[in-house]
Design a protein around this motif. Structure first.
Motif, PDB file in Angstrom:
ATOM      1  N   TYR A  43       0.790  -1.228   0.000  1.00 23.68           N
ATOM      2  CA  TYR A  43       0.000   0.000   0.000  1.00 23.68           C
ATOM      3  C   TYR A  43       0.825   1.281   0.000  1.00 23.68           C
ATOM      4  CZ  TYR A  43      -3.444  -3.447   1.354  1.00 23.68           C
ATOM      5  OH  TYR A  43      -4.238  -4.556   1.387  1.00 23.68           O
ATOM      6  N   GLY A  44       2.143   1.146   0.047  1.00 28.69           N
ATOM      7  CA  GLY A  44       2.988   2.317   0.148  1.00 28.69           C
ATOM      8  C   GLY A  44       3.191   3.048  -1.163  1.00 28.69           C
ATOM      9  N   THR A  45       3.663   4.251  -1.017  1.00 27.34           N
ATOM     10  CA  THR A  45       4.015   5.079  -2.162  1.00 27.34           C
ATOM     11  C   THR A  45       5.503   4.884  -2.457  1.00 27.34           C
ATOM     12  OG1 THR A  45       4.628   6.932  -0.757  1.00 27.34           O
ATOM     13  CG2 THR A  45       2.309   6.820  -1.469  1.00 27.34           C
ATOM     14  N   LEU A  46       5.971   5.519  -3.504  1.00 27.10           N
ATOM     15  CA  LEU A  46       7.397   5.471  -3.812  1.00 27.10           C
ATOM     16  C   LEU A  46       8.205   6.033  -2.646  1.00 27.10           C
ATOM     17  CD1 LEU A  46       9.620   4.790  -5.788  1.00 27.10           C
ATOM     18  CD2 LEU A  46       9.247   7.012  -6.875  1.00 27.10           C
ATOM     19  N   LYS A  47       7.677   7.048  -1.999  1.00 23.95           N
ATOM     20  CA  LYS A  47       8.347   7.619  -0.827  1.00 23.95           C
ATOM     21  C   LYS A  47       8.480   6.563   0.280  1.00 23.95           C
ATOM     22  CE  LYS A  47       7.906  11.326   2.562  1.00 23.95           C
ATOM     23  NZ  LYS A  47       7.105  12.456   3.021  1.00 23.95           N
TER      24      LYS A  47
ATOM     25  N   ARG B 132       0.496  -8.128  -2.992  1.00 27.57           N
ATOM     26  CA  ARG B 132      -0.154  -8.031  -4.296  1.00 27.57           C
ATOM     27  C   ARG B 132       0.829  -8.391  -5.396  1.00 27.57           C
ATOM     28  NH1 ARG B 132      -2.239  -2.103  -4.433  1.00 27.57           N
ATOM     29  NH2 ARG B 132      -0.095  -2.129  -5.057  1.00 27.57           N
ATOM     30  N   ARG B 133       0.358  -9.033  -6.410  1.00 30.67           N
ATOM     31  CA  ARG B 133       1.211  -9.539  -7.486  1.00 30.67           C
ATOM     32  C   ARG B 133       2.036  -8.426  -8.142  1.00 30.67           C
ATOM     33  NH1 ARG B 133      -0.801 -13.656 -12.150  1.00 30.67           N
ATOM     34  NH2 ARG B 133       1.197 -13.846 -13.177  1.00 30.67           N
ATOM     35  N   GLN B 134       1.377  -7.293  -8.425  1.00 26.32           N
ATOM     36  CA  GLN B 134       2.096  -6.187  -9.060  1.00 26.32           C
ATOM     37  C   GLN B 134       3.194  -5.646  -8.149  1.00 26.32           C
ATOM     38  OE1 GLN B 134      -1.166  -6.393  -8.554  1.00 26.32           O
ATOM     39  NE2 GLN B 134      -2.308  -5.966 -10.410  1.00 26.32           N
ATOM     40  N   ALA B 135       2.897  -5.546  -6.871  1.00 18.36           N
ATOM     41  CA  ALA B 135       3.882  -5.046  -5.913  1.00 18.36           C
ATOM     42  C   ALA B 135       5.049  -6.023  -5.790  1.00 18.36           C
ATOM     43  CB  ALA B 135       3.237  -4.819  -4.554  1.00 18.36           C
ATOM     44  N   GLN B 136       4.759  -7.316  -5.800  1.00 15.00           N
ATOM     45  CA  GLN B 136       5.809  -8.337  -5.707  1.00 15.00           C
ATOM     46  C   GLN B 136       6.765  -8.221  -6.894  1.00 15.00           C
ATOM     47  OE1 GLN B 136       5.842 -10.655  -3.163  1.00 15.00           O
ATOM     48  NE2 GLN B 136       7.743 -11.561  -3.834  1.00 15.00           N
TER      49      GLN B 136
END
Length: 71
Positions: free
Chosen positions: A28-32, A59-63
């Protein structure tokens, strides 16, 4: 703090709860937030935790992105 809506973030210990913190920030985090992870734990540690947490926890995209950024 925006990542930990169900708990009081001041009760988290960055070392004791690192797996939880890293998992939540990856999902759930941002690039920051991701930059903070790298600064706080180091890229190698984030990559290690990302590899060992169950795939259903991130989440798959985050992984996929974590695997690229934290190699």
């Amino acid at each position: 703090q925006n990542l930990f809506w169900e708990i009081n973030p001041s009760t988290l210990d960055v070392y004791e709860h690192q797996r939880f913190i890293i998992t939540r920030a990856l999902n759930y985090g941002t690039l920051k937030d991701w930059r903070w992870l790298a600064g706080q734990y180091g890229r190698e540690k984030v990559a290690e935790v990302a590899r060992v947490i169950p795939r259903t926890s991130v989440r798959r995209q985050a992984q996929r992105l974590a695997e690229l950024l934290f190699k």
